[in-house]
Design a protein around this motif. Structure first.
Motif, PDB file in Angstrom:
ATOM      1  N   VAL A  60       0.466  -1.218   0.022  1.00  0.00           N
ATOM      2  CA  VAL A  60       0.124  -0.439   0.099  1.00  0.00           C
ATOM      3  C   VAL A  60       0.487   1.201  -0.620  1.00  0.00           C
TER       4      VAL A  60
ATOM      5  N   VAL B  13      -2.633  -6.925  -6.866  1.00  0.00           N
ATOM      6  CA  VAL B  13      -3.185  -7.636  -5.706  1.00  0.00           C
ATOM      7  C   VAL B  13      -3.906  -8.527  -5.406  1.00  0.00           C
ATOM      8  N   TYR B  14      -5.114  -8.598  -5.732  1.00  0.00           N
ATOM      9  CA  TYR B  14      -6.180  -9.497  -5.738  1.00  0.00           C
ATOM     10  C   TYR B  14      -6.143 -10.781  -5.862  1.00  0.00           C
TER      11      TYR B  14
ATOM     12  N   TRP C  17     -11.118  -3.694  -2.004  1.00  0.00           N
ATOM     13  CA  TRP C  17      -9.432  -4.571  -3.461  1.00  0.00           C
ATOM     14  C   TRP C  17     -10.044  -2.536  -4.451  1.00  0.00           C
TER      15      TRP C  17
ATOM     16  N   TYR D  68      -4.919  -0.085  -4.577  1.00  0.00           N
ATOM     17  CA  TYR D  68      -5.014  -1.033  -4.648  1.00  0.00           C
ATOM     18  C   TYR D  68      -5.869  -0.486  -6.764  1.00  0.00           C
TER      19      TYR D  68
ATOM     20  N   ARG E 207      -2.901  -1.955  -9.440  1.00  0.00           N
ATOM     21  CA  ARG E 207      -3.669  -2.615 -10.779  1.00  0.00           C
ATOM     22  C   ARG E 207      -3.793  -1.958 -12.501  1.00  0.00           C
TER      23      ARG E 207
END
Length: 602
Positions: free
Chosen positions: A144, A202-203, A277, A282, A286
């Motif tokens: 993060v 990350v998910y 998420w 995030y 992404r």
């Protein structure tokens, strides 16, 4: 009487000697680890010889070192919020300024395989331990803070007298993710970066089609704050205390240490559309690759869990026509695949050539022309594509239908038929989360063997359905994403199904090619949870990670279907309730009505 007359005592003495030698070796290894833990000087001396020197002597053997290094400078660099991060500066001997390689690391040892190497090729190199790791101040929460901290470090470097205004970044896994974190906001002085086994979603490291990637997220976070000695038992401790334990949220927290808050959040937020998420950090990570303005050299491995996201990232790069991607054989660590006699040994040589081109203006070797270089499994060779997987392979795929379903409870009992069957009787099996089908090979564990002999024990389980094709009439090149479709039902409110495609060679060997898993709630690429009514027939589609694999004449294809793969994925508890809170999973009765598999070939 002599030992020649009675050989058994002689053999017994030999075995005792070998046993004591083994004990001595174990003691030596433990002592070495302890020494590395307690003595920084000993740790540095040993790590250079175990990590830095072998890289230079083997992977860069064709390029002699260009200089030696000055003593390392250790400083603390303040981030925008005042947090000071431990930073080491590696400068070559001689007179600068130099182009700079930037490395940011949560593991406190990656400089041995990065800065310790690149400084000897006349590059300055800055190594920083990320927030909350090693001597760096602050609290570590995975990913993060990496965009803000990474940009702060880059701007700090640009104010130093020993840099010449040309920067690059490198590193693998987490060290690659931190590159993606800043990739969309790079100042013009950063000319390129080289992320290995990494992307920014990350998910996808935590969940795959609704199934929790316990063999990745669980194993990784449970090992983050262990001492070097404790790392000897990390895998065993995780298998005993964490993997597959119900409820997942109730596992012992002590083994995770400061990594527990992140692991707990992963467990409690299984849905992609959850605000957790969709947080700004995030989302920025992404989406960062969509704003990249420099050429990128991406290194991936076919059986790494990052691979599907890496392929999507590369395909979406604005600079794809200037960038290169390697898809080598192996797992997350890139270890050689003994079964298919393949490895990628030019990663350092290619990275150095890439740096020399973009930071020094030297020509690139032909093998690094823009496009995708893919290892062909089963043929031990590489192929170059301008774009891969091919949007249109230009040939008819191999299409098979599931037939003879009632015979599929047994290895190769069912049939993969070129003709769609009619009047098939459904087949049922019981899936017990407390007795899951074991993982064997594949990419969904942190570090493991990937292309593995499948044998006949797993497909003989009553909760595995197995289908085989007729022998192949000719060689074929599987190129791209295998697509399987299953028509299924369950008496549970939610559950999971798995597929695994293998090549069954004429000599009896069975090697897995690709496997996949999906829950019913997140089937068919859904971004939002879908409600399932027990007994409802639904189609579940599996789009498996693309691969280049030579299928051989005389081989048969085997498709195994089940509902679990543990410990790669946490066994689904067969409940629509939050999976991580389920303490008492139930047995599900699963029904397969039919299905098909489409295999793209060139």
């Amino acid at each position: 009487m002599s030992d020649e007359t009675h050989p058994k005592p002689r053999r017994a003495r030999i075995w005792r000697i070998l046993g004591w030698m083994l004990v001595g070796l174990i003691v030596l290894i433990v002592a070495l680890i302890a020494l590395l833990s307690w003595s920084p000087a000993a740790r540095d001396w040993t790590a250079k010889r175990l990590l830095t020197d072998p890289v230079i002597k083997t992977k860069l053997a064709g390029t002699p070192v260009r200089t030696d290094a000055q003593p390392v400078r250790r400083v603390k660099v303040a981030m925008r919020d005042g947090t000071a991060l431990s930073t080491q500066i590696f400068l070559p001997k001689g007179k600068g300024p130099w182009p700079v390689i930037v490395v940011r690391d949560p593991y406190s040892f990656a400089h041995y395989g990065t800065c310790d190497v690149w400084v000897r090729y006349d590059y300055a190199c800055v190594y920083q331990e990320v927030r909350g790791r090693g001597p760096s101040e602050g609290t570590w929460y995975p990913f993060v803070d990496e965009r803000r901290d990474g940009l702060d470090l880059i701007h700090w470097i640009l104010g130093q007298p020993w840099q010449n205004g040309k920067l690059a970044m490198t590193g693998g896994s987490y060290l690659g993710v931190v590159q993606w974190a800043v990739a969309g906001d790079l100042p013009p002085q950063v000319k390129t970066f080289v992320p290995t086994v990494a992307h920014g979603d990350v998910y996808q490291l935590a969940y795959h089609n609704g199934a929790f990637d316990e063999g990745i997220a669980g194993m990784w976070l449970s090992s983050q704050f262990r001492s070097p000695l404790a790392m000897l038992t990390a895998s065993k401790d995780w298998s005993k205390n964490v993997a597959g334990r119900f409820p997942a949220i109730g596992v012992p927290r002590g083994g995770f240490g400061p990594a527990w808050p992140a692991y707990q959040d992963y467990l409690l937020h299984p849905d992609f559309d959850d605000p957790y998420w969709q947080s700004p950090d995030y989302v920025a990570l992404r989406e960062a690759h969509r704003k990249v303005q420099v050429p990128v050299f991406m290194i991936g491995f076919a059986n790494d869990f990052f691979q599907p996201g890496m392929l999507r990232t590369y395909d979406e790069l604005p600079t794809r026509d200037q960038s290169v991607m390697m898809v080598g054989p192996g797992n997350h660590g890139g270890q050689p695949e003994a079964e298919i006699a393949g490895s990628y040994t030019l990663d350092y040589a290619d990275t150095l050539a890439w740096f020399d081109h973009y930071l020094r203006g030297q020509p690139l070797p032909e093998r690094l022309r823009p496009g995708v270089n893919v290892f062909e499994h089963g043929a031990n060779r590489w192929r170059h594509y301008a774009r891969w997987p091919l949007p249109d392979p230009g040939s008819r795929p191999l299409d098979y239908h599931l037939a003879q379903l009632p015979r599929s409870q047994g290895c190769d009992g069912g049939t993969l038929s070129a003709m769609a069957p009619t009047g098939e009787t459904p087949i049922r099996y019981r899936y017990d989360p407390r007795n899951p089908t074991p993982t064997r090979g594949g990419p969904y564990k942190l570090i493991s063997d990937t292309v593995v002999e499948q044998g006949s024990d797993l497909c003989a389980r009553p909760d595995v359905l197995s289908f085989a094709s007729p022998p192949l009439a000719a060689d074929a090149l599987l190129s791209g994403s295998i697509k399987a479709r299953l028509l299924v039902a369950s008496d549970a409110a939610d559950t999971a199904f798995t597929v695994k495609l293998s090549e069954h060679f004429a000599d009896g060997r069975v090697y897995n090619i690709r496997d996949d898993i999906s829950t019913l709630a997140m089937r068919n690429g859904a971004k939002h949870r879908q409600r399932y009514t027990p007994g409802q027939q639904v189609e579940v589609v599996f789009d498996m990670t693309p691969i280049l694999w030579r299928l051989h004449k005389g081989s048969r294809l085997r498709l195994d279907i089940s509902s679990s793969s543990a410990p790669a994925f946490f066994p689904h508890p067969n409940s629509a309730e939050p999976w991580s809170r389920v303490a008492n999973p139930v047995v599900a009765n699963q029904t397969l009505y039919g299905g098909s598999i489409e295999i793209p070939v060139e």
